[in-house]
Design a protein around this motif. Sequence first.
Motif, mmCIF file in Angstrom:
data_model
loop_
_atom_site.group_PDB
_atom_site.id
_atom_site.type_symbol
_atom_site.label_atom_id
_atom_site.label_comp_id
_atom_site.label_asym_id
_atom_site.label_seq_id
_atom_site.Cartn_x
_atom_site.Cartn_y
_atom_site.Cartn_z
ATOM 1 N N ASP A 56 103.506 15.426 -32.793
ATOM 2 C CA ASP A 56 102.706 14.767 -31.754
ATOM 3 C C ASP A 56 101.221 15.100 -31.898
ATOM 4 O O ASP A 56 100.358 14.240 -31.714
ATOM 5 C CB ASP A 56 103.192 15.188 -30.353
ATOM 6 C CG ASP A 56 104.552 14.581 -30.034
ATOM 7 O OD1 ASP A 56 104.978 13.665 -30.761
ATOM 8 O OD2 ASP A 56 105.200 15.033 -29.066
ATOM 9 N N LEU A 57 100.962 16.359 -32.251
ATOM 10 C CA LEU A 57 99.570 16.793 -32.395
ATOM 11 C C LEU A 57 98.914 16.088 -33.582
ATOM 12 O O LEU A 57 97.731 15.733 -33.527
ATOM 13 C CB LEU A 57 99.537 18.318 -32.572
ATOM 14 C CG LEU A 57 98.228 19.052 -32.301
ATOM 15 C CD1 LEU A 57 97.613 18.659 -30.971
ATOM 16 C CD2 LEU A 57 98.466 20.566 -32.334
ATOM 17 N N GLU A 58 99.674 15.855 -34.643
ATOM 18 C CA GLU A 58 99.092 15.124 -35.786
ATOM 19 C C GLU A 58 98.727 13.698 -35.374
ATOM 20 O O GLU A 58 97.661 13.197 -35.738
ATOM 21 C CB GLU A 58 100.040 15.091 -36.988
ATOM 22 C CG GLU A 58 99.277 14.653 -38.254
ATOM 23 C CD GLU A 58 100.125 13.982 -39.312
ATOM 24 O OE1 GLU A 58 101.368 13.963 -39.179
ATOM 25 O OE2 GLU A 58 99.529 13.452 -40.273
ATOM 26 N N ILE A 59 99.622 13.068 -34.622
ATOM 27 C CA ILE A 59 99.338 11.702 -34.149
ATOM 28 C C ILE A 59 98.096 11.701 -33.255
ATOM 29 O O ILE A 59 97.210 10.854 -33.390
ATOM 30 C CB ILE A 59 100.565 11.134 -33.390
ATOM 31 C CG1 ILE A 59 101.739 10.960 -34.369
ATOM 32 C CG2 ILE A 59 100.231 9.810 -32.707
ATOM 33 C CD1 ILE A 59 103.063 10.622 -33.703
ATOM 34 N N GLU A 60 98.021 12.713 -32.376
ATOM 35 C CA GLU A 60 96.871 12.845 -31.478
ATOM 36 C C GLU A 60 95.568 12.983 -32.285
ATOM 37 O O GLU A 60 94.563 12.347 -31.985
ATOM 38 C CB GLU A 60 97.099 14.079 -30.590
ATOM 39 C CG GLU A 60 96.186 14.163 -29.397
ATOM 40 C CD GLU A 60 96.428 15.461 -28.622
ATOM 41 O OE1 GLU A 60 97.614 15.800 -28.348
ATOM 42 O OE2 GLU A 60 95.434 16.153 -28.323
ATOM 43 N N ILE A 61 95.622 13.823 -33.332
ATOM 44 C CA ILE A 61 94.439 14.026 -34.177
ATOM 45 C C ILE A 61 94.067 12.719 -34.887
ATOM 46 O O ILE A 61 92.893 12.350 -34.963
ATOM 47 C CB ILE A 61 94.677 15.186 -35.178
ATOM 48 C CG1 ILE A 61 94.656 16.523 -34.422
ATOM 49 C CG2 ILE A 61 93.635 15.185 -36.297
ATOM 50 C CD1 ILE A 61 94.954 17.745 -35.281
ATOM 51 N N ASN A 62 95.062 12.007 -35.397
ATOM 52 C CA ASN A 62 94.808 10.709 -36.039
ATOM 53 C C ASN A 62 94.086 9.761 -35.096
ATOM 54 O O ASN A 62 93.103 9.122 -35.468
ATOM 55 C CB ASN A 62 96.136 10.050 -36.449
ATOM 56 C CG ASN A 62 96.581 10.486 -37.833
ATOM 57 O OD1 ASN A 62 95.774 10.929 -38.645
ATOM 58 N ND2 ASN A 62 97.862 10.367 -38.099
ATOM 59 N N HIS A 63 94.596 9.655 -33.868
ATOM 60 C CA HIS A 63 93.982 8.760 -32.892
ATOM 61 C C HIS A 63 92.577 9.221 -32.542
ATOM 62 O O HIS A 63 91.659 8.419 -32.425
ATOM 63 C CB HIS A 63 94.849 8.687 -31.622
ATOM 64 C CG HIS A 63 96.094 7.882 -31.829
ATOM 65 N ND1 HIS A 63 97.131 7.842 -30.936
ATOM 66 C CD2 HIS A 63 96.486 7.093 -32.854
ATOM 67 C CE1 HIS A 63 98.092 7.058 -31.395
ATOM 68 N NE2 HIS A 63 97.718 6.603 -32.554
ATOM 69 N N PHE A 64 92.428 10.526 -32.377
ATOM 70 C CA PHE A 64 91.123 11.099 -32.036
ATOM 71 C C PHE A 64 90.096 10.755 -33.116
ATOM 72 O O PHE A 64 88.961 10.385 -32.839
ATOM 73 C CB PHE A 64 91.256 12.613 -31.873
ATOM 74 C CG PHE A 64 90.039 13.288 -31.325
ATOM 75 C CD1 PHE A 64 89.802 13.298 -29.956
ATOM 76 C CD2 PHE A 64 89.113 13.907 -32.165
ATOM 77 C CE1 PHE A 64 88.674 13.918 -29.438
ATOM 78 C CE2 PHE A 64 87.976 14.524 -31.656
ATOM 79 C CZ PHE A 64 87.762 14.534 -30.283
ATOM 80 N N ILE A 65 90.524 10.873 -34.392
ATOM 81 C CA ILE A 65 89.627 10.612 -35.514
ATOM 82 C C ILE A 65 89.235 9.132 -35.568
ATOM 83 O O ILE A 65 88.070 8.790 -35.790
ATOM 84 C CB ILE A 65 90.273 11.084 -36.843
ATOM 85 C CG1 ILE A 65 90.198 12.614 -36.911
ATOM 86 C CG2 ILE A 65 89.598 10.438 -38.053
ATOM 87 C CD1 ILE A 65 90.917 13.227 -38.089
ATOM 88 N N ILE A 66 90.209 8.264 -35.346
ATOM 89 C CA ILE A 66 89.909 6.821 -35.362
ATOM 90 C C ILE A 66 88.923 6.474 -34.236
ATOM 91 O O ILE A 66 87.944 5.760 -34.436
ATOM 92 C CB ILE A 66 91.218 5.999 -35.252
ATOM 93 C CG1 ILE A 66 92.012 6.165 -36.559
ATOM 94 C CG2 ILE A 66 90.926 4.519 -34.984
ATOM 95 C CD1 ILE A 66 93.375 5.497 -36.559
ATOM 96 N N TRP A 67 89.158 7.069 -33.069
ATOM 97 C CA TRP A 67 88.263 6.868 -31.933
ATOM 98 C C TRP A 67 86.861 7.390 -32.255
ATOM 99 O O TRP A 67 85.852 6.726 -32.021
ATOM 100 C CB TRP A 67 88.859 7.580 -30.709
ATOM 101 C CG TRP A 67 87.915 7.720 -29.553
ATOM 102 C CD1 TRP A 67 87.630 6.783 -28.609
ATOM 103 C CD2 TRP A 67 87.114 8.880 -29.239
ATOM 104 N NE1 TRP A 67 86.701 7.275 -27.731
ATOM 105 C CE2 TRP A 67 86.366 8.552 -28.084
ATOM 106 C CE3 TRP A 67 86.951 10.137 -29.817
ATOM 107 C CZ2 TRP A 67 85.484 9.452 -27.499
ATOM 108 C CZ3 TRP A 67 86.075 11.033 -29.233
ATOM 109 C CH2 TRP A 67 85.351 10.687 -28.094
ATOM 110 N N LEU A 68 86.819 8.582 -32.859
ATOM 111 C CA LEU A 68 85.539 9.238 -33.166
ATOM 112 C C LEU A 68 84.741 8.442 -34.196
ATOM 113 O O LEU A 68 83.523 8.281 -34.084
ATOM 114 C CB LEU A 68 85.827 10.657 -33.688
ATOM 115 C CG LEU A 68 84.644 11.587 -33.955
ATOM 116 C CD1 LEU A 68 83.840 11.818 -32.681
ATOM 117 C CD2 LEU A 68 85.135 12.927 -34.504
ATOM 118 N N MET A 69 85.456 7.920 -35.196
ATOM 119 C CA MET A 69 84.779 7.122 -36.230
ATOM 120 C C MET A 69 84.210 5.843 -35.652
ATOM 121 O O MET A 69 83.098 5.438 -35.986
ATOM 122 C CB MET A 69 85.763 6.773 -37.338
ATOM 123 C CG MET A 69 86.004 7.932 -38.276
ATOM 124 S SD MET A 69 87.004 7.330 -39.654
ATOM 125 C CE MET A 69 86.743 8.662 -40.815
#
Lengths: 219, 219
Positions: A56-69
């Motif tokens: 779940d944390l990996e998915i969260e990080i993926n989403h966070f990165i896409i949002w951040l970019m």
Amino acid sequence: MVTRESFHNSIKELEEKMKTMSDLAISSLENAFEAFKAKDVELALKVIEEDEVVDDLEIEINHFIIWLMAKEQPVARDLRRIIGALKISSEIERIADFGVNIAKSTIKIGNSHSLVNITSLEKMKDISVIMLQKGLHSFLDGDIKLAEEVGKLDDEVDDYSSEAYKTITGYLKEHPEETDQLVQLLLINRYLERTADHITNIAESAAYLIKGQMYDLNS
Amino acid sequence: MVTRESFHNSIKELEEKMKTMSDLAISSLENAFEAFKAKDVELALKVIEEDEVVDDLEIEINHFIIWLMAKEQPVARDLRRIIGALKISSEIERIADFGVNIAKSTIKIGNSHSLVNITSLEKMKDISVIMLQKGLHSFLDGDIKLAEEVGKLDDEVDDYSSEAYKTITGYLKEHPEETDQLVQLLLINRYLERTADHITNIAESAAYLIKGQMYDLNS
């Protein structure tokens, strides 16, 4: 400079998530090995269950990165840093999976006993935990020395792995009646060797960010 | 609309690189398995040597993506597509590595003969090649049906893997003198099962892009 400051805060938040993920992966490895040594099926099941948190944390990080970019549209070094974080979080997820694999082997071994020596396997686990701490911090702190240390420790793990392989297959030839559990030990040997390889990938991502070029720390 | 067109062309270029990489990974698996069946050490060495081309291509794709992101600053679906490409190229690199692993096991087996049945292993290799083609095209063509087919084929590979495991360990118990080569067969079984898992990850990245949410095709 509001944007720069908000970007800096977002990076900090991202790095905190990566640290949490790394701590969880270390727990996975430590608990899985503890379960393996103690033939503790309950603990092995707990390792398997708790892997969901890492996923779940990996998915969260993926989403966070896409949002951040999308929000910050980073370039140059900032962009390389974020892509590094994306790659490293995927490696950490895999490392936690190796904990799960060790736990599954532990369950397969069950209560069967063997007199084969597992010292080399324990060494591999111990070194891997140190490698992961050094690898992540080489990325977070931009410390090339730590990345190089990871490469050297990977060589040590490889040596222990060859030793474990010889010990286990040698024992297997004398005790074919223990095939099922000894095969699990060979797999655990493989999982630990691969764990160290994936941590070396983390150190290579760190070195890439620091030096701006690809490093092969395995050679 | 020059920017949009140039972005579209860059994406096409990126996808061509991914196709080339996938073709190389398939060659790696096919040649490695051919070398394994024929005990052809020369061919096994060629597989190991040629892996460098895949590694270089992954680095090239990484650089291309970083350049593309900096230049075009993509958002929303374009950004997800590029991050998908980044993740998939990393999976393809790992799949080619499993070809290398099979080649290395082949070299370790050398000229020793065994009568153990390897039909299940060959089935796993055949299905994996089909899976990779379907997985990549599900991403390139946005075809969710192909992604779901990959998930189903992965179940088939898992079944063949259990079968191979039983066959090989059963044979090992009767023939402990063949331990060294049978352990290599168990590892090849593991490599093929992991190959299929990594291809399933590709299909999951495709499904994520198509449906906009995470899919677990293993469950």
